[in-house]
Design a protein around this motif. Structure first.
Motif, PDB file in Angstrom:
ATOM      1  N   GLN A   1      33.733  47.163  27.286  1.00  0.00           N
ATOM      2  CA  GLN A   1      32.680  45.888  26.936  1.00  0.00           C
ATOM      3  C   GLN A   1      33.720  44.662  26.719  1.00  0.00           C
ATOM      4  OE1 GLN A   1      29.827  45.833  23.818  1.00  0.00           O
ATOM      5  NE2 GLN A   1      28.860  44.034  24.766  1.00  0.00           N
ATOM      6  N   GLU A   2      34.826  44.585  26.155  1.00  0.00           N
ATOM      7  CA  GLU A   2      35.610  43.507  26.069  1.00  0.00           C
ATOM      8  C   GLU A   2      36.288  42.680  27.166  1.00  0.00           C
ATOM      9  OE1 GLU A   2      38.703  44.238  23.189  1.00  0.00           O
ATOM     10  OE2 GLU A   2      40.090  42.640  24.074  1.00  0.00           O
ATOM     11  N   PHE A   3      36.598  43.741  28.155  1.00  0.00           N
ATOM     12  CA  PHE A   3      36.975  43.347  29.573  1.00  0.00           C
ATOM     13  C   PHE A   3      36.091  42.980  30.348  1.00  0.00           C
ATOM     14  CE2 PHE A   3      41.015  46.087  28.520  1.00  0.00           C
ATOM     15  CZ  PHE A   3      41.686  44.965  28.034  1.00  0.00           C
ATOM     16  N   TRP A   4      34.956  43.693  30.249  1.00  0.00           N
ATOM     17  CA  TRP A   4      33.699  43.403  30.989  1.00  0.00           C
ATOM     18  C   TRP A   4      33.088  42.042  30.772  1.00  0.00           C
ATOM     19  CZ3 TRP A   4      29.160  47.409  31.480  1.00  0.00           C
ATOM     20  CH2 TRP A   4      28.110  46.822  32.416  1.00  0.00           C
ATOM     21  N   MET A   5      33.222  41.566  29.564  1.00  0.00           N
ATOM     22  CA  MET A   5      32.721  40.143  29.195  1.00  0.00           C
ATOM     23  C   MET A   5      33.898  39.360  29.503  1.00  0.00           C
ATOM     24  SD  MET A   5      31.363  40.731  25.271  1.00  0.00           S
ATOM     25  CE  MET A   5      31.034  38.994  24.895  1.00  0.00           C
ATOM     26  N   GLU A   6      35.066  39.564  29.725  1.00  0.00           N
ATOM     27  CA  GLU A   6      35.934  38.765  30.248  1.00  0.00           C
ATOM     28  C   GLU A   6      36.016  38.383  31.731  1.00  0.00           C
ATOM     29  OE1 GLU A   6      39.583  39.807  26.881  1.00  0.00           O
ATOM     30  OE2 GLU A   6      39.974  39.852  29.009  1.00  0.00           O
ATOM     31  N   LEU A   7      35.529  39.532  32.444  1.00  0.00           N
ATOM     32  CA  LEU A   7      35.544  39.450  33.880  1.00  0.00           C
ATOM     33  C   LEU A   7      34.192  38.649  34.262  1.00  0.00           C
ATOM     34  CD1 LEU A   7      36.371  42.931  35.249  1.00  0.00           C
ATOM     35  CD2 LEU A   7      37.879  40.654  35.418  1.00  0.00           C
ATOM     36  N   TYR A   8      33.197  38.863  33.236  1.00  0.00           N
ATOM     37  CA  TYR A   8      31.829  38.224  33.638  1.00  0.00           C
ATOM     38  C   TYR A   8      32.121  36.616  33.386  1.00  0.00           C
ATOM     39  CZ  TYR A   8      27.015  37.682  33.494  1.00  0.00           C
ATOM     40  OH  TYR A   8      25.558  37.307  33.971  1.00  0.00           O
ATOM     41  N   ALA A   9      32.853  36.105  32.380  1.00  0.00           N
ATOM     42  CA  ALA A   9      33.100  34.542  32.304  1.00  0.00           C
ATOM     43  C   ALA A   9      33.689  34.409  33.539  1.00  0.00           C
ATOM     44  CB  ALA A   9      33.885  34.567  30.814  1.00  0.00           C
ATOM     45  N   LEU A  10      34.734  34.926  34.201  1.00  0.00           N
ATOM     46  CA  LEU A  10      35.231  34.518  35.470  1.00  0.00           C
ATOM     47  C   LEU A  10      34.428  34.358  36.435  1.00  0.00           C
ATOM     48  CD1 LEU A  10      39.004  36.311  35.448  1.00  0.00           C
ATOM     49  CD2 LEU A  10      38.227  34.089  34.536  1.00  0.00           C
ATOM     50  N   TYR A  11      33.336  35.451  36.655  1.00  0.00           N
ATOM     51  CA  TYR A  11      32.364  35.803  37.732  1.00  0.00           C
ATOM     52  C   TYR A  11      31.416  34.335  37.451  1.00  0.00           C
ATOM     53  CZ  TYR A  11      27.658  36.679  38.806  1.00  0.00           C
ATOM     54  OH  TYR A  11      26.187  36.507  39.085  1.00  0.00           O
ATOM     55  N   GLU A  12      31.060  34.188  36.146  1.00  0.00           N
ATOM     56  CA  GLU A  12      30.261  33.183  35.923  1.00  0.00           C
ATOM     57  C   GLU A  12      30.437  31.601  36.405  1.00  0.00           C
ATOM     58  OE1 GLU A  12      27.153  33.586  32.156  1.00  0.00           O
ATOM     59  OE2 GLU A  12      29.305  32.939  31.629  1.00  0.00           O
ATOM     60  N   VAL A  13      31.726  31.378  36.470  1.00  0.00           N
ATOM     61  CA  VAL A  13      32.229  29.975  36.945  1.00  0.00           C
ATOM     62  C   VAL A  13      32.409  30.226  38.505  1.00  0.00           C
ATOM     63  CG1 VAL A  13      32.996  29.335  34.592  1.00  0.00           C
ATOM     64  CG2 VAL A  13      34.511  30.511  35.940  1.00  0.00           C
ATOM     65  N   GLY A  14      32.102  31.278  39.024  1.00  0.00           N
ATOM     66  CA  GLY A  14      32.383  31.640  40.511  1.00  0.00           C
ATOM     67  C   GLY A  14      33.680  31.685  41.055  1.00  0.00           C
ATOM     68  N   VAL A  15      34.611  32.277  40.284  1.00  0.00           N
ATOM     69  CA  VAL A  15      35.977  32.304  40.852  1.00  0.00           C
ATOM     70  C   VAL A  15      36.242  33.863  41.167  1.00  0.00           C
ATOM     71  CG1 VAL A  15      36.841  30.070  39.929  1.00  0.00           C
ATOM     72  CG2 VAL A  15      37.066  32.220  38.457  1.00  0.00           C
ATOM     73  N   VAL A  16      35.551  34.712  40.709  1.00  0.00           N
ATOM     74  CA  VAL A  16      35.825  35.930  41.107  1.00  0.00           C
ATOM     75  C   VAL A  16      34.653  37.060  41.347  1.00  0.00           C
ATOM     76  CG1 VAL A  16      37.987  36.268  39.758  1.00  0.00           C
ATOM     77  CG2 VAL A  16      35.779  37.233  38.793  1.00  0.00           C
TER      78      VAL A  16
END
Lengths: 295, 295
Positions: free
Chosen positions: B50-65
Motif C-alpha cells: 500500500q505504501e508504494f502504491w500510494m507513492e506511485l499514485y501520487a506520481l500518476y496524479e500529477v501526470g508524470v507516470v
C-alpha cells in the motif's frame, strides 16, 4: 569471544550471548534468516538474508557488535505469530525492543551502527554500483528463458545451440560479467573497493555464487573461464569468513530455484548430504597463480 | 487519462495502458501487490504494497507516470516461476526490462523518478520521522501481548482491567499516538509536512488504519477520541484518492491478522461482502468541525 557470535537453528536452542565481560557495550543483533525447504535446521537460499548476515558479520569481526543468527521456518505457526506476516530477513534488537522487518529499515540500522562505530562498510562508489546493479536480474531473465526452452528435453541445450532470443539473454549476462572482470582488473583490489569488504561485496558475492551453482547444474552455463579477475574475486569470497559462514549448501540453493521454477526432475538434493562448492576450476586457479593475483 | 492507471486482479486481464497519445513520455510502472487470503482478486493487507502504491499514485496524479497494479496470489505456480521466490511488493518497468524485488530498490526507483519529475514526495523531516518510526512496531507488541492474554476467554478483556505488563504496552502506544496528535496540532497542516502528501503519509496512513480496524475488532481498542488532530488526519486519509484506491477491505485486513495470530474464532470475514470503514466516530467529527479543522 565465542559467545559473541552464534547461529541457532530451528533444531537447537543455545543460550543467549552474554555481554557482561567488562568490555565497552556492544549491541546484540539477532538476524532471522529463512530456513532451507529441505531441512529447516539448514540455511535457505535467501539472498537478502545472506547480504545482511555478511554485513553484520563484518561488524562482529571488528568487535563492535554481537550477533545471533536464527534460521526460521516461515510456514510455522510460531513464526507467523511472532512476526505477523513479515518475511525474513528480520533483524531484532531486543534491548531497544525493536524489530526491523523491512530491508530499508535493516539496512538503515546497520548503516547507522557502522557509521557510529566507524566501520567503513558503506563507502559509496557509483562505478561499482552501476556495474553490479542489474547483473542478478539479468541472470534471472536468462534462467527463465533457458529453463522454458529446455522444458521436456532430456538434456539441457548447449549454449551455442540456443535460438537467437534466448542466446541474447545469455550474451547480455556474459557482457555484464565481462564488465565486472574488467573493473576488478583495473582496480587491482581484493574486494570491490579496496582491501576490505563493503556492502557491495555483500551484495555481489552471494549472487555470483548462486549464478555459478545454478548455472552449472540447471543451465549448462559456467562463468567463462577466461574472466580471471572475476574468478579470483569469487575465490576471495570462498576465503572470506563472512561469506563462508552465511553461505547455504549447494543442495539448498538448487532446491530453492527448482521449487520456484517448478522443476521436479528428481529429488536428488533432498536426499544428499549437504555440500558447499567453495573451490574454483583448476585451470582458472592456474591462471590466477600465473598472474600472481592470489598473493 | 483512463488508460494511465489500471488495476488488474487475478480474475481479470485488461489490456496494457497505451502511452501513444502524443504527450511527453511517461514511464509505465507495474506494481504487483499481495492478494487477499480470502479472495485472490481482492487486495491483501500488505503494508509495504500500500505504501508504494500510494507513492506511485501520487506520481500518476500529477501526470508524470502511468501505473498498473496487479494483485497476485503468492502461492500460485505462475507467480513463483515469474519472480523466483521474491515477495510482493514487486515493481516492474518493462521498457527497461527491470524487476525491482527489494523494498530498497523500489523506493530508490520511485525516489529517482520523483526527483527527475520534480514531485516533492521525499522531503526530509527528522521530527516527523522520529515520531512515526516505531508506532506500528509498538502496536504489534501490544497486539500480541493482548491476544495472548485474551486467549481462551469468551470476551476480550477491557483495557482498564489488563495486568500491568500488558497495560504498559497499551500505554506506550497511546503515548506515541498522543505525540503524533500533538505534532499535527503544532503543524496545522493537512498532511504531515504540508498541503500535499509525502512518503511519510504513505507510511503512516495505512498503519493507522490497520490499528483502527484491528484494534476495534480484535482488541477492544480504539484510537482515543480526544486525539482530534490525529482523527482529522485519519479523515484526510479517507478523503485522499491514493489512500482509498490502495486500501484493502476491513475483512481482508482482519483476515490477515487472524491468520498470522492463528485465531480461528469464526470465519465471518471470509463470508461477508467486503466493506471499507472510511468514516470516523460522530463525536470526533463534531470536535473536528468545532475546531474547523476540516476546512
Amino acid at each position: 569471544m565465542a559467545d559473541d557470535y552464534q547461529i541457532q537453528t530451528n533444531g537447537s536452542d543455545g543460550g543467549l550471548a552474554n555481554g557482561d565481560d567488562g568490555r565497552p557495550h556492544r549491541p546484540l543483533l539477532e538476524l532471522y534468516v529463512k530456513a532451507s525447504g529441505i531441512d529447516n535446521r539448514r540455511i535457505g537460499a535467501c539472498l537478502f538474508c545472506q547480504e545482511f548476515w555478511m554485513e553484520l558479520y563484518a561488524l562482529y569481526e571488528v568487535g563492535v557488535v554481537r550477533v545471533e543468527v536464527k534460521t526460521v521456518n516461515v510456514n510455522s505457526e510460531a513464526f507467523k505469530r511472532n512476526f505477523l506476516g513479515a518475511q525474513p530477513p528480520i533483524m531484532v534488537e531486543e534491548e531497544k525492543g525493536v524489530q526491523y522487518t523491512d530491508n530499508r529499515e535493516i539496512e538503515g540500522r546497520i548503516f547507522h551502527l557502522a557509521k557510529e562505530l566507524r566501520v567503513p562498510l558503506f563507502e559509496k562508489d557509483l562505478a561499482v554500483e552501476k556495474n553490479i546493479q542489474s547483473i542478478y536480474r539479468n541472470f534471472k531473465v536468462f534462467l527463465r528463458a533457458k529453463i522454458d526452452h529446455d522444458k521436456g528435453k532430456k538434456v539441457v541445450t548447449p549454449l551455442n545451440e540456443l535460438p537467437p532470443q534466448i542466446a541474447a539473454t545469455h550474451h547480455k549476462l556474459v557482457e555484464q560479467l565481462a564488465n565486472i572482470d574488467q573493473l576488478l582488473s583495473q582496480r587491482g583490489t581484493r574486494y570491490l573497493l579496496g582491501s576490505s569488504m563493503t556492502e557491495y561485496d555483500c551484495e555481489l558475492m552471494p549472487r555470483l555464487h548462486h549464478m555459478r551453482i545454478v548455472g552449472q547444474r540447471l543451465l549448462g552455463f559456467d562463468i567463462p573461464h577466461n574472466f580471471t579477475y572475476l574468478w579470483n574475486y569469487i575465490l576471495t569470497a570462498y576465503r572470506t569468513a563472512a561469506f563462508i559462514e552465511s553461505c547455504p549448501a549447494d543442495q539448498d540453493i538448487l532446491h530453492h530455484y527448482k521449487e520456484q521454477m517448478n522443476i521436479f526432475t528428481n529429488q536428488r538434493e533432498t536426499l544428499q548430504a549437504p555440500t558447499k562448492t567453495h573451490t574454483i576450476p583448476e585451470a582458472v586457479l592456474e591462471d590466477i597463480r600465473r598472474l600472481k593475483l592470489d598473493q
